[in-house]
Design a protein around this motif. Structure first.
Motif, short mmCIF file in Angstrom:
data_model
loop_
_atom_site.label_atom_id
_atom_site.label_comp_id
_atom_site.label_asym_id
_atom_site.label_seq_id
_atom_site.Cartn_x
_atom_site.Cartn_y
_atom_site.Cartn_z
N MET A 1 0.85 -1.18 0.00
CA MET A 1 0.00 0.00 0.00
C MET A 1 0.89 1.25 0.00
O MET A 1 1.90 1.30 0.69
CB MET A 1 -0.90 0.01 1.23
N ASP A 3 0.62 4.09 1.41
CA ASP A 3 0.74 4.84 2.66
C ASP A 3 1.42 4.04 3.76
O ASP A 3 1.18 4.25 4.93
CB ASP A 3 -0.63 5.35 3.11
N GLY A 5 1.29 0.65 4.23
CA GLY A 5 0.61 -0.55 4.64
C GLY A 5 -0.58 -0.34 5.55
O GLY A 5 -1.32 -1.26 5.82
N LYS A 6 -0.78 0.85 6.03
CA LYS A 6 -1.91 1.12 6.92
C LYS A 6 -3.17 1.36 6.10
O LYS A 6 -3.20 2.18 5.20
CB LYS A 6 -1.61 2.36 7.76
N GLU A 7 -4.22 0.61 6.42
CA GLU A 7 -5.49 0.82 5.73
C GLU A 7 -6.25 1.95 6.38
O GLU A 7 -6.29 2.06 7.60
CB GLU A 7 -6.32 -0.46 5.78
N LYS A 8 -6.86 2.78 5.54
CA LYS A 8 -7.67 3.87 6.05
C LYS A 8 -9.12 3.43 6.11
O LYS A 8 -9.56 2.57 5.35
CB LYS A 8 -7.55 5.09 5.14
N ALA A 9 -9.86 4.04 7.00
CA ALA A 9 -11.29 3.74 7.14
C ALA A 9 -12.08 4.44 6.06
O ALA A 9 -11.69 5.50 5.57
CB ALA A 9 -11.77 4.18 8.52
N LEU A 10 -13.21 3.87 5.70
CA LEU A 10 -14.13 4.52 4.78
C LEU A 10 -14.98 5.53 5.57
O LEU A 10 -15.43 5.23 6.66
CB LEU A 10 -15.03 3.50 4.10
N ASP A 24 -7.90 10.42 9.60
CA ASP A 24 -7.23 9.67 8.54
C ASP A 24 -8.17 8.78 7.74
O ASP A 24 -7.89 7.61 7.50
CB ASP A 24 -6.08 8.86 9.14
N TYR A 25 -9.30 9.33 7.32
CA TYR A 25 -10.22 8.61 6.43
C TYR A 25 -9.76 8.76 4.99
O TYR A 25 -9.01 9.68 4.66
CB TYR A 25 -11.64 9.20 6.54
N TYR A 26 -10.23 7.88 4.13
CA TYR A 26 -10.04 8.09 2.71
C TYR A 26 -10.71 9.39 2.34
O TYR A 26 -11.82 9.69 2.80
CB TYR A 26 -10.69 6.97 1.89
#
Length: 78
Positions: A1, A3, A5-10, A24-26
């Motif tokens: 990813m 950023d 590797g950290k997934e952002k929340a929807l 830190d949302y999309y």
């Protein structure tokens, strides 16, 4: 990813620009819209979009930008 590797929340149900940036949302960055708005200098501005296309979020972004004492870090400056 990209950023790290950290997934952002929807951002389901999130309507405030500040929450998008601080939590830190999309987010599709529309801050260039502010520069376009200032450059065109319309006497009257009409913001039209279909339902659920970000009218309230855009207006909240404008408020966050123009408000006296606004948090500059929301727009890349601090």
């Amino acid at each position: 990813m990209p950023d790290g590797g950290k997934e952002k929340a929807l951002p389901i149900g999130i309507e405030f620009f500040r929450d998008f940036k601080l939590k830190d949302y999309y987010y599709v960055d529309k801050t260039a819209f502010i520069a376009e708005f200032l450059r065109t200098k319309g006497t009257v501005n009409l913001f039209t979009r279909p339902r659920r296309f970000g009218k309230s979020l855009n207006m909240n972004m404008f408020k966050s930008f123009f408000e006296i004492g606004a948090d500059a870090s929301l727009f890349g400056g601090a």
